[in-house]
Write a protein that holds these residues in place. Structure first.
Motif, PDB file in Angstrom:
ATOM      1  N   ARG A   1      26.380   5.291 -24.655  1.00 40.39           N
ATOM      2  CA  ARG A   1      26.534   4.039 -23.907  1.00 40.39           C
ATOM      3  C   ARG A   1      25.197   3.610 -23.305  1.00 40.39           C
ATOM      4  O   ARG A   1      24.846   2.423 -23.304  1.00 40.39           O
ATOM      5  CB  ARG A   1      27.573   4.235 -22.795  1.00 40.39           C
TER       6      ARG A   1
ATOM      7  N   HIS B   1      33.566   2.876 -23.813  1.00 39.55           N
ATOM      8  CA  HIS B   1      33.806   1.424 -23.863  1.00 39.55           C
ATOM      9  C   HIS B   1      33.717   0.781 -22.482  1.00 39.55           C
ATOM     10  O   HIS B   1      34.329  -0.264 -22.252  1.00 39.55           O
ATOM     11  CB  HIS B   1      35.178   1.153 -24.482  1.00 39.55           C
TER      12      HIS B   1
ATOM     13  N   ASP C   1      33.040  -1.466 -19.596  1.00 37.76           N
ATOM     14  CA  ASP C   1      32.674  -2.888 -19.524  1.00 37.76           C
ATOM     15  C   ASP C   1      31.840  -3.101 -18.267  1.00 37.76           C
ATOM     16  O   ASP C   1      32.376  -3.350 -17.184  1.00 37.76           O
ATOM     17  CB  ASP C   1      33.935  -3.748 -19.497  1.00 37.76           C
TER      18      ASP C   1
END
Length: 225
Positions: A113, A63, A65
Motif C-alpha cells: 500500500r 484496500h 481508502d
C-alpha cells in the motif's frame, strides 16, 4: 521511475514538518507511513473487524481508502472521505495501531500500500524504514534525528500548549526507551540507510533544517526548474 525522497528518523525529530515542507516545495505527493497503521486500526474498528481476524485485517489494509492533502500549511488526512487528521492522533487510536502493527500480514499489506503512493510527479515518504525497506531505490534518502533531550523538550512544549502537565525528564526517558525498541527490533529496525544524508536537528530551527534538506534536493537535480 517516479522519483522518491524518503525522510526517516525517530519520533519527535521533526520528520512530519520537514516532509510537509518538501512536499509543498516540490509539488509532490506525501506519504505519512506511521499514519497508515493508525488508519488501519481505526478502519478496523469502524467496520467491526476484530484485531485477531488476520485475513480481514489484511484485506482492509490492502484496500485502505486514504488520502493525504498537503496543499495547506497543515497536512490533512482523510479516511473514506472523512477528515480524521486529529482523530488518528488520539491515545485510543494509537492503541489500535499497536495491535494491527503486530500482525505480520498487515505489515505485508501496508508495504504494498505504501509503495502504491509512488505516483507522478514524485513522492515524499515520511517514516522509519522508508529508505531501508519500502523505497530502497529512492533518489534521495534523508535521516532526521535529534537528541532525546531536544525531542523531549519539543514534545513538552507541544503538550503544554494543549494544557497537559508533563515532566521533561519522564518524556526524555520514554523517548530513549522507544528509540531502543525501534533500533533493536528484528523487523524493520530504525536506522539510516547506508546512502542516507543525516541531519541532526538539535539546535536547529525548522527553517535551517529545511534549507539543509533542499540543498540535498537540488544536488540530486530534483528541485523544480
Amino acid at each position: 521511475m517516479t522519483p522518491v525522497i524518503t525522510v526517516d528518523g525517530p519520533s519527535g525529530a521533526g520528520k512530519g514538518t520537514l516532509s510537509a515542507r518538501l512536499t509543498q516545495f516540490l509539488g509532490w505527493h506525501f506519504l505519512d507511513s506511521g499514519a497508515l497503521y493508525r488508519l488501519t486500526g481505526l478502519a478496523a474498528t469502524n467496520h467491526g473487524v476484530a484485531f485477531d481476524n488476520e485475513p480481514a485485517l489484511s484485506l482492509l489494509a490492502e484496500h485502505l481508502d486514504v488520502r493525504f492533502d498537503s496543499s495547506g500549511e497543515r497536512t490533512l488526512i482523510f479516511l473514506e472521505g472523512d477528515d480524521v487528521t486529529d482523530t488518528i492522533r488520539t491515545e485510543d487510536v494509537g492503541a489500535m495501531a499497536s495491535k494491527v502493527a503486530a500482525v505480520q500480514v498487515v505489515r505485508d499489506a501496508l508495504l504494498n500500500r505504501q509503495r502504491a503512493f509512488q505516483e507522478a510527479p514524485g513522492l515524499v515518504a515520511d517514516g522509519r524504514d522508508m529508505g531501508t525497506v519500502i523505497f530502497p531505490e529512492a533518489e534521495l534518502k534523508l535521516f532526521l534525528t535529534a537528541s532525546p533531550e531536544e525531542r523531549a523538550k519539543r514534545r513538552y512544549l507541544q503538550l503544554k500548549d494543549k494544557g497537559h502537565d508533563v515532566s521533561i525528564a519522564r518524556l526524555a526517558e520514554e523517548i530513549r526507551l522507544r528509540d531502543e525498541r525501534d533500533t533493536n527490533r528484528s523487523v524493520s529496525p530504525l536506522k539510516p540507510a547506508d546512502d542516507a544524508f543525516v541531519i541532526d536537528s538539535s539546535g536547529l530551527n525548522i527553517d535551517e533544517v529545511t534549507d539543509l534538506a533542499i540543498q540535498q534536493v537540488k544536488k540530486k537535480g530534483l528541485a523544480p526548474s
